[in-house]
Design an enzyme around this catalytic site. Structure first.
Site, PDB file in Angstrom:
ATOM      1  CB  CYS A  45     -18.085   8.804  -5.213  1.00 58.35           C
ATOM      2  SG  CYS A  45     -19.569   7.852  -5.579  1.00 58.35           S
ATOM      3  CB  CYS A  91     -23.613   8.602  -8.631  1.00 61.16           C
ATOM      4  SG  CYS A  91     -22.846   7.982  -7.117  1.00 61.16           S
ATOM      5  CB  CYS A 114     -29.378   3.763 -21.683  1.00 61.13           C
ATOM      6  SG  CYS A 114     -28.414   4.047 -23.173  1.00 61.13           S
TER       7      CYS A 114
HETATM    8 ZN    ZN Z   1     -20.668   8.687  -7.452  1.00 63.11          ZN
END
Ligand code: ZN
Length: 128
Positions: A45, A91, A114
């Site tokens: 995104c 995310c 990580c």
């Molecule tokens: Zn994203």
């Protein structure tokens, strides 16, 4: 975005990592050794997630950061798969799997984000 559209946009590895919580092999990704100044965005995104200012060499073979660019942009979720108790990073905008967060990072946070190179898109230049 539909699964079909994502499969067309992402490489098979990017799809496996971000959509199926996969992990790229250590030292195989594009960014584990990247030291250039810039911003790391979500490959799906394009939300800026990390900056080169908090990237460090963890020796793990994956790009590692001691802090997210904005804590609200990265969702942390307890992950009990594979018989381990780990913290998964996603995310916050699109839900893409990014990697895991461990408590063995450097100061000042003591955290190690990580990440998988396959989840990230590096944009050279200003780190903000
Ligand atoms: Zn994203």
């Amino acid at each position: 975005m539909s699964e079909q559209a994502l499969r067309e946009r992402l490489t098979p590895e990017q799809f496996a990592v971000t959509q199926q919580s996969g992990t790229e092999p250590a030292f195989s990704g594009a960014y584990w050794d990247t030291k250039d100044a810039g911003t790391y965005r979500c490959i799906v995104c394009e939300t800026p997630l990390f900056t080169s200012e908090t990237k460090y060499d963890s020796g793990s073979g994956w790009p590692s950061f001691w802090e997210a660019l904005d804590a609200e942009k990265v969702t942390l979720i307890e992950d009990r798969s594979h018989g381990m108790r780990r913290v998964e990073a996603q995310c916050a905008t699109c839900g893409a799997h990014l990697g895991h967060v461990f408590n063995d990072g450097p100061r000042p946070t003591g955290q190690r984000f990580c990440m998988n190179s396959a989840s990230l898109d590096f944009v050279p230049g200003s780190s903000r």
